[in-house]
Design an enzyme around this catalytic site. Structure first.
Site, PDB file in Angstrom:
ATOM      1  N   ALA A   1      -7.311  23.105   1.668  1.00  0.00           N
ATOM      2  CA  ALA A   1      -8.798  22.639   1.513  1.00  0.00           C
ATOM      3  C   ALA A   1      -9.015  22.475   0.670  1.00  0.00           C
ATOM      4  O   ALA A   1     -10.300  22.701  -0.237  1.00  0.00           O
ATOM      5  CB  ALA A   1      -9.557  23.925   2.190  1.00  0.00           C
ATOM      6  N   GLY A   2      -8.734  20.715  -0.065  1.00  0.00           N
ATOM      7  CA  GLY A   2      -8.772  20.231  -1.610  1.00  0.00           C
ATOM      8  C   GLY A   2     -10.071  19.192  -0.519  1.00  0.00           C
ATOM      9  O   GLY A   2     -10.272  18.412   0.730  1.00  0.00           O
ATOM     10  N   THR A   3     -10.041  18.072  -1.968  1.00  0.00           N
ATOM     11  CA  THR A   3     -10.244  17.312  -1.341  1.00  0.00           C
ATOM     12  C   THR A   3     -10.557  16.105  -0.142  1.00  0.00           C
ATOM     13  O   THR A   3     -11.603  16.511   1.097  1.00  0.00           O
ATOM     14  CB  THR A   3     -10.173  15.580  -2.159  1.00  0.00           C
ATOM     15  OG1 THR A   3     -10.589  15.624  -3.920  1.00  0.00           O
ATOM     16  CG2 THR A   3     -11.059  14.401  -1.402  1.00  0.00           C
TER      17      THR A   3
ATOM     18  N   ASN B   1      -2.936   6.436   9.178  1.00  0.00           N
ATOM     19  CA  ASN B   1      -3.775   5.760   7.912  1.00  0.00           C
ATOM     20  C   ASN B   1      -4.918   5.420   7.608  1.00  0.00           C
ATOM     21  O   ASN B   1      -5.377   4.969   8.239  1.00  0.00           O
ATOM     22  CB  ASN B   1      -2.617   4.603   8.686  1.00  0.00           C
ATOM     23  CG  ASN B   1      -3.048   3.947   6.777  1.00  0.00           C
ATOM     24  OD1 ASN B   1      -3.380   3.128   6.275  1.00  0.00           O
ATOM     25  ND2 ASN B   1      -1.207   3.368   6.841  1.00  0.00           N
TER      26      ASN B   1
ATOM     27  N   ASN C   1       1.158  12.940   2.239  1.00  0.00           N
ATOM     28  CA  ASN C   1       2.199  12.087   2.207  1.00  0.00           C
ATOM     29  C   ASN C   1       2.730  12.031   0.603  1.00  0.00           C
ATOM     30  O   ASN C   1       2.319  13.161   0.089  1.00  0.00           O
ATOM     31  CB  ASN C   1       1.123  10.521   1.835  1.00  0.00           C
ATOM     32  CG  ASN C   1       0.814  10.688   3.193  1.00  0.00           C
ATOM     33  OD1 ASN C   1       1.607   9.495   3.969  1.00  0.00           O
ATOM     34  ND2 ASN C   1      -0.044   9.685   3.208  1.00  0.00           N
TER      35      ASN C   1
ATOM     36  N   LYS D   1      -6.010  -1.674  -2.194  1.00  0.00           N
ATOM     37  CA  LYS D   1      -6.650  -1.348  -1.483  1.00  0.00           C
ATOM     38  C   LYS D   1      -7.508  -2.494  -1.104  1.00  0.00           C
ATOM     39  O   LYS D   1      -7.597  -2.532   0.241  1.00  0.00           O
ATOM     40  CB  LYS D   1      -7.895   0.230  -2.416  1.00  0.00           C
ATOM     41  CG  LYS D   1      -7.276   1.012  -2.110  1.00  0.00           C
ATOM     42  CD  LYS D   1      -7.550   1.886  -0.228  1.00  0.00           C
ATOM     43  CE  LYS D   1      -6.991   3.108  -0.151  1.00  0.00           C
ATOM     44  NZ  LYS D   1      -7.375   3.679   0.785  1.00  0.00           N
TER      45      LYS D   1
ATOM     46  N   TYR E   1       0.462  -1.312   0.028  1.00  0.00           N
ATOM     47  CA  TYR E   1      -0.320  -0.207  -0.248  1.00  0.00           C
ATOM     48  C   TYR E   1       1.284   1.123  -0.025  1.00  0.00           C
ATOM     49  O   TYR E   1       1.945   1.383  -0.112  1.00  0.00           O
ATOM     50  CB  TYR E   1      -0.686  -0.031   0.732  1.00  0.00           C
ATOM     51  CG  TYR E   1      -2.239   0.677   1.451  1.00  0.00           C
ATOM     52  CD1 TYR E   1      -2.790   1.060   0.345  1.00  0.00           C
ATOM     53  CD2 TYR E   1      -2.103   1.970   2.523  1.00  0.00           C
ATOM     54  CE1 TYR E   1      -3.845   2.061   0.298  1.00  0.00           C
ATOM     55  CE2 TYR E   1      -3.085   2.473   2.641  1.00  0.00           C
ATOM     56  CZ  TYR E   1      -3.826   2.824   1.836  1.00  0.00           C
ATOM     57  OH  TYR E   1      -5.075   3.758   1.512  1.00  0.00           O
TER      58      TYR E   1
ATOM     59  N   GLU F   1     -11.845   5.803  -5.190  1.00  0.00           N
ATOM     60  CA  GLU F   1     -10.564   5.394  -4.817  1.00  0.00           C
ATOM     61  C   GLU F   1      -9.567   6.487  -5.734  1.00  0.00           C
ATOM     62  O   GLU F   1      -9.840   6.758  -6.939  1.00  0.00           O
ATOM     63  CB  GLU F   1      -9.773   4.806  -4.675  1.00  0.00           C
ATOM     64  CG  GLU F   1      -7.826   4.508  -4.467  1.00  0.00           C
ATOM     65  CD  GLU F   1      -8.377   5.055  -3.189  1.00  0.00           C
ATOM     66  OE1 GLU F   1      -7.220   5.314  -2.403  1.00  0.00           O
ATOM     67  OE2 GLU F   1      -9.343   4.737  -1.998  1.00  0.00           O
ATOM     68  N   ASP F   2      -9.169   8.038  -5.238  1.00  0.00           N
ATOM     69  CA  ASP F   2      -8.205   8.753  -5.175  1.00  0.00           C
ATOM     70  C   ASP F   2      -8.336   9.569  -7.323  1.00  0.00           C
ATOM     71  O   ASP F   2      -7.783   9.664  -8.117  1.00  0.00           O
ATOM     72  CB  ASP F   2      -6.508   7.891  -5.885  1.00  0.00           C
ATOM     73  CG  ASP F   2      -5.700   7.786  -5.451  1.00  0.00           C
ATOM     74  OD1 ASP F   2      -6.169   8.140  -3.692  1.00  0.00           O
ATOM     75  OD2 ASP F   2      -4.382   7.044  -5.579  1.00  0.00           O
TER      76      ASP F   2
ATOM     77  N   ASP G   1     -11.342   8.568   0.069  1.00  0.00           N
ATOM     78  CA  ASP G   1     -10.433   9.971   0.429  1.00  0.00           C
ATOM     79  C   ASP G   1     -10.928  11.116   0.936  1.00  0.00           C
ATOM     80  O   ASP G   1     -10.549  12.030   1.198  1.00  0.00           O
ATOM     81  CB  ASP G   1      -9.756  10.832  -1.181  1.00  0.00           C
ATOM     82  CG  ASP G   1      -8.891   9.546  -2.238  1.00  0.00           C
ATOM     83  OD1 ASP G   1      -7.507   8.681  -1.435  1.00  0.00           O
ATOM     84  OD2 ASP G   1      -9.645   9.022  -2.305  1.00  0.00           O
TER      85      ASP G   1
END
Length: 571
Positions: free
Chosen positions: A311-313, A472, A428, A183, A110, A254-255, A278
């Site tokens: 202040a994004g996703t 995490n 990250n 995932k 991961y 995801e993403d 996310d």
């Protein structure tokens, strides 16, 4: 009679697998292949004699061998490739090894190592896994799923990505399928979701990554990323087909890029069982850390002043969940919104920014009156130092991807006005973290309670050892998916997400700054079961459970798959 090469069946004594294929066909199916662990009788009946050495080795002996081989790999990426090859050969052995060394191997299968594997996907392509859906062939979506070979009742999870916002490395095109696969590995290792009951999906809508488009080995569709009406129609078709073919499955996004993540979630969340890790998963684990820290101070979430830098996703998702917790404590929506100061790339989000404020950010936009009289470092722009100086926050959250922005001056200013500041540099990988725990502990004279996005070593300060919690998402999403599967939840509600956060915070039991705000990854199986139990109960209370669960503890335990070789029946 079934024509499937194999099928699993639950029996009073455990799981049994019926196998219809023979010889090399057995060894080619990772979920039934057990290599040198096949007994003499099994080898005779499955026509495996002569296809492997005659020695018979238990799974414990196999684990000893493959773990040594794992340790001999020269670097993290090589370890990732080795484990991927093992999963393609023998899934039970892979998950047994992963479960026994989860803390060591989670960063390999991961984040952060999966990012390198994604970037090299087209060059290191070997065995395909998952379902590949192209925006150039929307009519082929249903056929692609049918080719995957699972029946409606066989699927608990579908994890889908369009690969635009991968792990801080951005648009990775078709290679993003690796994040969906990663995932699902965590879902299985942490929460016991059966590997045969989950489907990884990549929605290949093109890429704006020019390096990929100009790479002759790139395996995705070769055009710029499609947006607008055609993109939305493709997503609509995907959702319609997925929910029709697999009506009991949770759809995990995801993403996705910031412009689509909140919008897609909001479009479908009230109609189907869906979840964005996310947005909601990150929010849940960060809220759990914040709850644990706030409880340690004897206060309520409603008492906090919270600054979100980035202040994004993820950042707005965190703010939304913390705001919901405040409302559950009795605050009005207006009172809760007033406890947040959110910063984007242009500084503090204010109404004066007009159309540059994204729709999902607008609830947190500050008025001119809110900042009137503030002393600013640079006239006309309200930066992080300005916000901290003028608001005296109790919680500082970093999701900006801007390394080192939690400076000594900012941290010391915050600590001067707060007994135990809760500081969470979450970006990250480590190179993008807003702050380093060792420095934060020093600058706050050991008063800060810290959670980070990447793993950090413990910090020693004045003969006390500070365990640094890692926020995490793996602490949340596996248990959420398990809970949804157990009770057949029709939707994933805000109440279920909040229940997951509160369950994790309850495990932490923090009383001093040096104690970790979150449970260790070593406890992941227990954490996932605890989260699942809380999710089942929340779904029942809200009337969202479609399966009657009289004994939730037993139901959660029984649903968790264990990586052991099942009884085998040759048919």
């Amino acid at each position: 009679m079934s024509s499937r090469p194999f099928e699993f069946e639950s029996t009073p004594t455990g799981t049994k697998v019926r196998v219809r294929v023979r010889g090399n066909d057995v060894l080619a199916i990772p979920l039934i292949n057990r290599g040198t662990a096949f007994t003499k009788a099994q080898r005779d009946s499955l026509r495996l004699n002569g296809l492997m050495p005659s020695g018979i080795v238990s799974i414990e002996g196999q684990i000893s061998r493959v773990y040594q081989q794992f340790l001999e790999q020269p670097d993290a990426l090589s370890k990732n490739v080795y484990l991927s090859a093992m999963r393609d050969r023998n899934e039970v052995l892979f998950y047994r090894l992963l479960a026994e060394h989860l803390e060591e191997m989670l960063p390999i299968v991961y984040t952060p190592t999966i990012g390198e594997a994604i970037q090299r996907y087209s060059h290191w392509y070997s065995r395909p896994r998952g379902v590949f859906l192209s925006i150039d062939d929307p009519d082929g979506i249903e056929n692609a799923f049918l080719n995957y070979g699972l029946e409606p009742e066989d699927v608990d999870l579908v994890v889908a990505t369009d690969s635009e916002g991968i792990l801080g490395i951005g648009d990775q095109g078709v290679g993003g399928v690796q994040i969906a696969i990663g995932k699902l590995s965590v879902y299985t290792a942490a929460a016991g979701i059966h590997p045969r009951r989950a489907i990884p999906v990549v929605l290949d809508v093109g890429t704006d990554n020019l390096a990929l488009l100009n790479d002759e080995l790139y395996l995705g569709v070769r055009h710029a990323r499609v947006r607008g009406e055609r993109y939305d129609a493709f997503i609509d078709t995907f959702v319609e087909v997925t929910t029709r073919l697999y009506p009991k499955a949770m759809l995990h996004w995801e993403d996705f890029g910031a412009s689509n993540a909140h919008r897609i979630l909001d479009r479908y969340r009230n109609d189907i069982c869906t979840f964005n890790d996310d947005v909601q998963g990150t929010a849940a684990v960060v809220a759990a850390a914040a709850l644990a820290g706030v409880k340690a101070t004897g206060e309520r979430m409603s008492d906090q002043r919270i600054v979100v830098h980035g202040a994004g996703t993820a950042g707005v998702g965190i703010a939304n969940l913390l705001r919901d917790i405040m409302i559950r404590e009795g605050s009005s929506p207006e009172e809760a919104n007033a406890r947040f100061w959110c910063l984007g790339s242009r500084g503090l989000i204010t109404e004066a920014l007009g159309d540059r404020v994204r729709p999902f950010q607008k609830p947190y936009a500050r008025t001119d009156a809110d900042v009137q009289g503030w002393r600013l470092d640079v006239e006309g722009r309200i930066g992080l130092a300005d916000v901290v100086r003028n608001t005296h926050p109790t919680i500082l959250i970093g999701t900006s991807g801007q390394p080192g922005t939690f400076t000594e001056a900012i941290v010391r200013d915050m600590a001067a006005h707060t007994r135990n500041p809760i500081i969470m540099p979450l970006s990250n990988p480590t190179s993008l973290s807003e702050g380093v725990p060792e420095r934060i502990v020093d600058w706050t004279h050991g008063k800060a309670m810290i959670a980070t996005g990447s793993p950090f070593a413990p910090v020693t300060f004045h003969q006390r050892t500070y365990e640094i919690a890692q926020a995490n998402n793996a602490l949340v999403f596996p248990g959420l998916g398990l809970g949804v599967a157990v009770c057949g939840a029709s939707r994933v509600s805000d109440g279920m997400i909040a229940a997951a956060s509160e369950a994790i915070a309850g495990i932490s039991q923090v009383t001093r700054p040096e104690m970790p705000l979150l449970p260790s990854i070593r406890q992941l199986r227990y954490v996932s079961a605890t989260v699942a139990l809380a999710v089942v109960r929340a779904a029942q209370e809200e009337g969202l459970a479609t399966v009657e669960v009289d004994e939730p503890v037993q139901a959660v335990y029984q649903r968790m798959w264990h990586p052991v070789y099942p009884d085998l029946e040759v048919v």
